[in-house]
Scaffold this motif. Structure first.
Motif: not given
Length: 129
Positions: A38-46, A78-94
């Protein structure tokens, strides 16, 4: 987190400005954050919690609080190279949208150079892992 490991070219003021335009979200365990291809034009901070990385369903590793991802899709459009999933009960992201980053490039001369320097160091640190 990875940012502290290599002497971040972004100042505290740069980070404050960048995160000022961020949207905060909370994801539950196993919830997909980005999907491979999938294409994403954003950054994620954990901000809190851990995420797991998979490619074609195969486990590749984890990312922890303080780490950033999405930069390859952001840089290449381009499309994302990987899939990223939450691995804790609550994952807070910016989530920092690409259009906001581009506005900062126009408003703050010098920010773009520091920002891309940051991404280069981030990617280099990842390659060494």
């Amino acid at each position: 987190g990875i940012n502290a490991e290599y002497g971040d070219p972004l100042s505290k003021d740069d980070w404050d400005l960048l995160l000022k335009g961020a949207k905060s979200v909370v994801k539950k365990k196993d919830e997909v954050i980005i999907t491979e291809g999938q294409k994403y034009q954003r950054l994620y901070q954990i901000n809190r919690g851990t995420c797991r990385i998979t490619k074609i369903g195969k486990y590749l590793g984890k990312m922890n609080s303080g780490e950033m991802f999405g930069e390859i899709s952001f840089l290449e459009g381009s499309g994302a190279a990987v899939t990223v999933l939450a691995d804790d009960d609550e994952v807070e992201l910016s989530i920092i949208e690409g259009y906001y980053i581009n506005i900062l490039f126009e408003m703050k001369p010098g920010f773009a150079g520091r920002f891309f320097h940051h991404l280069c160091k981030l990617l280099a640190a990842r390659l060494k892992k």
